[in-house]
Design a protein around this motif. Structure first.
Motif, PDB file in Angstrom:
ATOM      1  N   THR A 146       0.813  -1.226   0.000  1.00  0.00           N
ATOM      2  CA  THR A 146       0.000   0.000   0.000  1.00  0.00           C
ATOM      3  C   THR A 146       0.843   1.272   0.000  1.00  0.00           C
ATOM      4  OG1 THR A 146      -0.209  -0.178   2.407  1.00  0.00           O
ATOM      5  CG2 THR A 146      -1.984  -1.109   1.079  1.00  0.00           C
ATOM      6  N   LEU A 147       1.856   1.335   0.866  1.00  0.00           N
ATOM      7  CA  LEU A 147       2.674   2.556   0.919  1.00  0.00           C
ATOM      8  C   LEU A 147       3.429   2.767  -0.391  1.00  0.00           C
ATOM      9  CD1 LEU A 147       4.129   2.484   4.543  1.00  0.00           C
ATOM     10  CD2 LEU A 147       2.489   4.122   3.605  1.00  0.00           C
ATOM     11  N   PHE A 148       3.904   1.691  -0.977  1.00  0.00           N
ATOM     12  CA  PHE A 148       4.582   1.790  -2.268  1.00  0.00           C
ATOM     13  C   PHE A 148       3.617   2.335  -3.314  1.00  0.00           C
ATOM     14  CE2 PHE A 148       5.839   0.212  -6.421  1.00  0.00           C
ATOM     15  CZ  PHE A 148       7.207   0.464  -6.450  1.00  0.00           C
ATOM     16  N   GLY A 149       2.390   1.799  -3.334  1.00  0.00           N
ATOM     17  CA  GLY A 149       1.383   2.263  -4.289  1.00  0.00           C
ATOM     18  C   GLY A 149       1.024   3.724  -4.098  1.00  0.00           C
ATOM     19  N   ILE A 150       0.894   4.140  -2.858  1.00  0.00           N
ATOM     20  CA  ILE A 150       0.570   5.550  -2.557  1.00  0.00           C
ATOM     21  C   ILE A 150       1.677   6.470  -3.066  1.00  0.00           C
ATOM     22  CG2 ILE A 150       0.326   7.210  -0.663  1.00  0.00           C
ATOM     23  CD1 ILE A 150      -1.080   4.886   0.894  1.00  0.00           C
ATOM     24  N   ASN A 151       2.928   6.093  -2.805  1.00  0.00           N
ATOM     25  CA  ASN A 151       4.047   6.929  -3.250  1.00  0.00           C
ATOM     26  C   ASN A 151       4.190   6.949  -4.771  1.00  0.00           C
ATOM     27  OD1 ASN A 151       4.977   7.872  -0.724  1.00  0.00           O
ATOM     28  ND2 ASN A 151       5.980   5.919  -0.315  1.00  0.00           N
ATOM     29  N   ARG A 152       3.844   5.843  -5.427  1.00  0.00           N
ATOM     30  CA  ARG A 152       3.862   5.817  -6.894  1.00  0.00           C
ATOM     31  C   ARG A 152       2.831   6.785  -7.456  1.00  0.00           C
ATOM     32  NH1 ARG A 152       7.366   4.518 -10.559  1.00  0.00           N
ATOM     33  NH2 ARG A 152       5.809   3.577 -11.947  1.00  0.00           N
ATOM     34  N   VAL A 153       1.642   6.793  -6.866  1.00  0.00           N
ATOM     35  CA  VAL A 153       0.588   7.704  -7.326  1.00  0.00           C
ATOM     36  C   VAL A 153       1.015   9.160  -7.081  1.00  0.00           C
ATOM     37  CG1 VAL A 153      -1.773   8.483  -6.880  1.00  0.00           C
ATOM     38  CG2 VAL A 153      -1.278   6.041  -7.091  1.00  0.00           C
ATOM     39  N   LYS A 154       1.656   9.405  -5.963  1.00  0.00           N
ATOM     40  CA  LYS A 154       2.172  10.746  -5.679  1.00  0.00           C
ATOM     41  C   LYS A 154       3.168  11.167  -6.758  1.00  0.00           C
ATOM     42  CE  LYS A 154       4.767  13.329  -2.152  1.00  0.00           C
ATOM     43  NZ  LYS A 154       5.466  13.211  -0.845  1.00  0.00           N
ATOM     44  N   LYS A 155       4.015  10.228  -7.187  1.00  0.00           N
ATOM     45  CA  LYS A 155       4.986  10.507  -8.249  1.00  0.00           C
ATOM     46  C   LYS A 155       4.277  10.775  -9.576  1.00  0.00           C
ATOM     47  CE  LYS A 155       9.104   8.538 -10.465  1.00  0.00           C
ATOM     48  NZ  LYS A 155      10.038   7.383 -10.493  1.00  0.00           N
ATOM     49  N   PHE A 156       3.212  10.013  -9.867  1.00  0.00           N
ATOM     50  CA  PHE A 156       2.440  10.229 -11.088  1.00  0.00           C
ATOM     51  C   PHE A 156       1.898  11.649 -11.141  1.00  0.00           C
ATOM     52  CE2 PHE A 156       1.097   5.456 -11.289  1.00  0.00           C
ATOM     53  CZ  PHE A 156       2.347   5.142 -11.797  1.00  0.00           C
ATOM     54  N   LEU A 157       1.385  12.123 -10.008  1.00  0.00           N
ATOM     55  CA  LEU A 157       0.812  13.478  -9.956  1.00  0.00           C
ATOM     56  C   LEU A 157       1.874  14.532 -10.234  1.00  0.00           C
ATOM     57  CD1 LEU A 157      -1.536  13.194  -6.830  1.00  0.00           C
ATOM     58  CD2 LEU A 157      -2.204  13.152  -9.239  1.00  0.00           C
ATOM     59  N   LYS A 158       3.080  14.322  -9.710  1.00  0.00           N
ATOM     60  CA  LYS A 158       4.155  15.288  -9.922  1.00  0.00           C
ATOM     61  C   LYS A 158       4.612  15.318 -11.381  1.00  0.00           C
ATOM     62  CE  LYS A 158       6.121  15.396  -5.260  1.00  0.00           C
ATOM     63  NZ  LYS A 158       7.332  15.159  -4.438  1.00  0.00           N
ATOM     64  N   GLN A 159       4.458  14.185 -12.062  1.00  0.00           N
ATOM     65  CA  GLN A 159       4.875  14.102 -13.459  1.00  0.00           C
ATOM     66  C   GLN A 159       3.921  14.839 -14.389  1.00  0.00           C
ATOM     67  OE1 GLN A 159       5.054   9.875 -14.039  1.00  0.00           O
ATOM     68  NE2 GLN A 159       7.152   9.676 -13.246  1.00  0.00           N
ATOM     69  N   CYS A 160       2.705  15.076 -13.917  1.00  0.00           N
ATOM     70  CA  CYS A 160       1.694  15.757 -14.734  1.00  0.00           C
ATOM     71  C   CYS A 160       1.580  17.220 -14.319  1.00  0.00           C
ATOM     72  CB  CYS A 160       0.335  15.080 -14.580  1.00  0.00           C
ATOM     73  SG  CYS A 160       0.296  13.365 -15.131  1.00  0.00           S
ATOM     74  N   GLY A 161       1.238  18.055 -15.268  1.00  0.00           N
ATOM     75  CA  GLY A 161       1.088  19.469 -14.948  1.00  0.00           C
ATOM     76  C   GLY A 161      -0.270  19.807 -14.371  1.00  0.00           C
ATOM     77  N   ASN A 162      -1.306  19.185 -14.907  1.00  0.00           N
ATOM     78  CA  ASN A 162      -2.669  19.494 -14.493  1.00  0.00           C
ATOM     79  C   ASN A 162      -3.512  18.205 -14.526  1.00  0.00           C
ATOM     80  OD1 ASN A 162      -4.787  21.237 -13.738  1.00  0.00           O
ATOM     81  ND2 ASN A 162      -5.455  21.429 -15.868  1.00  0.00           N
ATOM     82  N   PRO A 163      -3.200  17.244 -13.644  1.00  0.00           N
ATOM     83  CA  PRO A 163      -3.753  15.895 -13.804  1.00  0.00           C
ATOM     84  C   PRO A 163      -5.198  15.692 -13.362  1.00  0.00           C
ATOM     85  CG  PRO A 163      -2.336  15.989 -11.888  1.00  0.00           C
ATOM     86  CD  PRO A 163      -2.232  17.319 -12.539  1.00  0.00           C
ATOM     87  N   TRP A 164      -5.848  14.808 -14.113  1.00  0.00           N
ATOM     88  CA  TRP A 164      -7.150  14.267 -13.728  1.00  0.00           C
ATOM     89  C   TRP A 164      -6.927  12.848 -13.218  1.00  0.00           C
ATOM     90  CZ3 TRP A 164     -12.019  16.645 -14.011  1.00  0.00           C
ATOM     91  CH2 TRP A 164     -12.021  17.932 -14.571  1.00  0.00           C
TER      92      TRP A 164
END
Length: 341
Positions: free
Chosen positions: A119-137
């Motif tokens: 779970t913690l790994f998945g949460i941090n991956r999603v956090k990284k995904f958000l940072k990679q996008c400028g204006n994410p949905w």
């Protein structure tokens, strides 16, 4: 080679790789089940039990024992069929044989029941995904009654296809035995019938369609869930070309700057699940929103610039604090909370 006493009191020379694999599987199985009645009974006659299992595997006469069926209300209400400890040893035996084979076939962002993930790994991956996008949905999807809807024929076919380069008659025998076992028919019930009154039919094996469903909680059910949904993961990555996608069991998250890409993904995933895996996308758990509003995922509430603890975990933490003899549980929650803002 070891000389051990068997169930008839006679000494037997043990020179079988299966015996030593079972010995390791026993230690793996007891990690979180130490001092339970079944585990202690098995350990009391450990060598006899392992020799017996070894012979049953070598002769392919192994049969599963009845499980214990009950309703568990924490953290959410669900039906549990706890396997006999002897069968848990076999679950770990199978896992130790097939996990590395399948792990190489899974996408990187499949998080459940995988070493160094969770779970913690998945949460941090999603956090990284958000940072990679400028204006994410963000799109979140769920499968209706996932474990109870798994088609056993499809699962067995996918498992055998995944193991085709590592064919083994024993593993095929055991995988078939586990997948096509219907534990509800032989289960010993420990909860009153009324405990099932407000449990939705798609949350119980008693409401499953013929030849469908796996018991929640078994180690084999967890790895088989990843095997079953691996075609979906490959479809999302290779056909839909969605780079920022992650899955924990049937809890899926898609992230992209283009809202329309995510909108189109809903119907594509729904169709793939229905046609290829005989599964239904949960109609009430389709959530598409802008990331700035924050969204729930794996017990956390995630914003672009911070991660907050989820409501359910916080409520359970408060209960632990104000309950007696819960020091270990409180310390566990404190260890978890340090990962959040």
């Amino acid at each position: 080679m070891r000389c051990l006493k068997d169930c008839e009191g006679e000494f037997t020379l043990v020179d079988s790789p299966i015996f030593y694999e079972l010995h390791k599987a026993y230690f793996d199985a007891r990690k979180n089940k130490r001092n339970t009645t079944n585990q202690l009974r098995f350990e009391h006659n450990l060598e006899i039990e392992l020799i017996s299992l070894c012979r049953e595997l070598e002769t392919k006469t192994y049969e599963l024992k009845p499980g214990i069926c009950f309703i568990n209300d924490f953290p959410v209400k669900r039906e549990v069929i706890a396997a006999d400890f002897r069968d848990r040893v076999i679950h770990h035996f199978i896992y130790n044989r097939i996990n590395n084979i399948f792990d190489r076939q899974f996408i990187y962002d499949s998080y459940s029941c995988r070493e160094n993930k969770g779970t913690l790994f998945g949460i941090n991956r999603v956090k990284k995904f958000l940072k990679q996008c400028g204006n994410p949905w963000v799109l979140r999807l769920d499968i209706k009654g996932f474990f109870m809807a798994i088609d056993r024929d499809i699962l067995f076919k996918l498992t055998m296809e995944g193991l085709k380069k590592n064919k083994c008659e024993l593993i095929e025998f055991l995988v078939h035995k586990i997948i096509f076992n219907d534990p509800i028919k032989t289960a010993i019930f420990r909860s009153l019938p009324s405990a099932w009154n407000d449990l939705p039919p798609d949350k119980s094996l008693m409401g499953s369609a013929a030849n469908c469903g796996l018991p929640i909680g078994n180690l084999t059910s967890q790895i088989f869930a990843n095997v079953y949904l691996n075609p979906l993961d490959q479809f999302v990555k290779r056909v839909l070309k969605i780079k920022r996608y992650g899955r924990y069991v049937d809890d899926m998250v898609f992230i992209d700057n283009d809202k329309n890409i995510l909108l189109n993904a809903i119907s594509s995933v729904r169709e793939f699940l229905a046609n290829e895996l005989n599964l239904t996308l949960h109609p009430k758990k389709i959530k598409l929103q802008h990331s700035s509003k924050g969204f729930a995922f794996l017990g956390a509430y995630i914003y672009p610039n911070r991660i907050m603890i989820g409501k359910r975990i916080m409520q359970n933490f408060r209960k632990a604090v104000f309950s007696e003899n819960n020091i270990v549980k409180v310390q566990s929650y404190l260890g978890l909370l340090k990962h959040f803002n």
